[in-house]
Design a protein around this motif. Sequence first.
Motif, PDB file in Angstrom:
ATOM      1  N   VAL A   1     -21.656  49.001  33.441  1.00 25.39           N
ATOM      2  CA  VAL A   1     -20.645  48.155  34.069  1.00 25.39           C
ATOM      3  C   VAL A   1     -21.293  47.342  35.180  1.00 25.39           C
ATOM      4  CG1 VAL A   1     -18.732  49.724  33.513  1.00 25.39           C
ATOM      5  CG2 VAL A   1     -19.870  49.906  35.733  1.00 25.39           C
ATOM      6  N   ALA A   2     -20.693  46.173  35.457  1.00 24.64           N
ATOM      7  CA  ALA A   2     -21.214  45.296  36.508  1.00 24.64           C
ATOM      8  C   ALA A   2     -20.076  44.438  37.037  1.00 24.64           C
ATOM      9  CB  ALA A   2     -22.325  44.414  35.957  1.00 24.64           C
TER      10      ALA A   2
ATOM     11  N   ALA B   1     -16.883  46.508  31.941  1.00 20.30           N
ATOM     12  CA  ALA B   1     -17.852  46.951  30.919  1.00 20.30           C
ATOM     13  C   ALA B   1     -18.687  45.769  30.446  1.00 20.30           C
ATOM     14  CB  ALA B   1     -17.117  47.579  29.753  1.00 20.30           C
ATOM     15  N   VAL B   2     -20.005  45.983  30.395  1.00 20.02           N
ATOM     16  CA  VAL B   2     -20.931  44.969  29.890  1.00 20.02           C
ATOM     17  C   VAL B   2     -21.346  45.330  28.471  1.00 20.02           C
ATOM     18  CG1 VAL B   2     -23.213  43.924  30.208  1.00 20.02           C
ATOM     19  CG2 VAL B   2     -21.753  44.363  32.196  1.00 20.02           C
TER      20      VAL B   2
ATOM     21  N   PRO C   1     -20.880  60.669  32.166  1.00 19.96           N
ATOM     22  CA  PRO C   1     -22.297  61.027  32.045  1.00 19.96           C
ATOM     23  C   PRO C   1     -23.095  59.884  31.403  1.00 19.96           C
ATOM     24  CG  PRO C   1     -20.898  62.768  31.173  1.00 19.96           C
ATOM     25  CD  PRO C   1     -20.006  61.601  31.454  1.00 19.96           C
ATOM     26  N   GLY C   2     -24.271  59.639  31.928  1.00 24.59           N
ATOM     27  CA  GLY C   2     -25.162  58.637  31.362  1.00 24.59           C
ATOM     28  C   GLY C   2     -24.749  57.199  31.604  1.00 24.59           C
ATOM     29  N   ALA C   3     -23.720  56.961  32.406  1.00 24.43           N
ATOM     30  CA  ALA C   3     -23.273  55.594  32.689  1.00 24.43           C
ATOM     31  C   ALA C   3     -24.223  54.923  33.678  1.00 24.43           C
ATOM     32  CB  ALA C   3     -21.854  55.612  33.251  1.00 24.43           C
ATOM     33  N   VAL C   4     -24.209  53.592  33.663  1.00 26.71           N
ATOM     34  CA  VAL C   4     -24.991  52.794  34.614  1.00 26.71           C
ATOM     35  C   VAL C   4     -24.037  51.831  35.310  1.00 26.71           C
ATOM     36  CG1 VAL C   4     -26.829  51.083  34.895  1.00 26.71           C
ATOM     37  CG2 VAL C   4     -27.092  52.926  33.218  1.00 26.71           C
ATOM     38  N   VAL C   5     -24.089  51.819  36.643  1.00 27.01           N
ATOM     39  CA  VAL C   5     -23.306  50.878  37.438  1.00 27.01           C
ATOM     40  C   VAL C   5     -24.298  49.920  38.080  1.00 27.01           C
ATOM     41  CG1 VAL C   5     -21.661  50.594  39.320  1.00 27.01           C
ATOM     42  CG2 VAL C   5     -21.526  52.619  37.853  1.00 27.01           C
TER      43      VAL C   5
END
Length: 173
Positions: A160-161, A167-168, A140-144
């Motif tokens: 993450v990128a 993980a950034v 939940p709330g993660a950004v890819v």
Amino acid sequence: MTRLTSGLQREILRLGRDIVLNSLVASPMIPPQIRWRALRTLGLPVERAFVQARCFFGGRDVHIGRGTFVNYDCFFDAAATISIGRNVRIGMRCVVVTGTHSIGSSEQRAGDELAQPVRIGDGAWIGANVTILPGVVIGPGAVVAAGAVVTGAVAADELVAGVPARAVRSLNP
């Protein structure tokens, strides 16, 4: 004879599903505000969501939560369950893959078919052109970030990128 007939029947049903689901319902002629209703009528467990045109659904086992936005040209293979939480944002041309193969012999490296579910948690943001591979859980709330290839779990509230995605940084909840 029965096996051939049942195989042919499955192919005819799949073709019919693809024509209705991935041609008619996916058409820009269907307003995105009501596409979720058409998907639900066809058996997909979709809550009130905003699904843009030209998305491909390889099966009915794609769960989409309330308030989610799916942009143009997304691909959901649905060989296994795909669960997308509430208020998720999915950028254009994303691919969610649940089907794969075991590694076979050198005569044919794509061995037996395998499938693993994918889960995207509430409030996550998936950037444009992201590929999510079988078995991935995005918290939940993660950004890819756009263009990433997600091969493993993404923690809640994590950015993450990259290829493969790494993980950034952690994000504030």
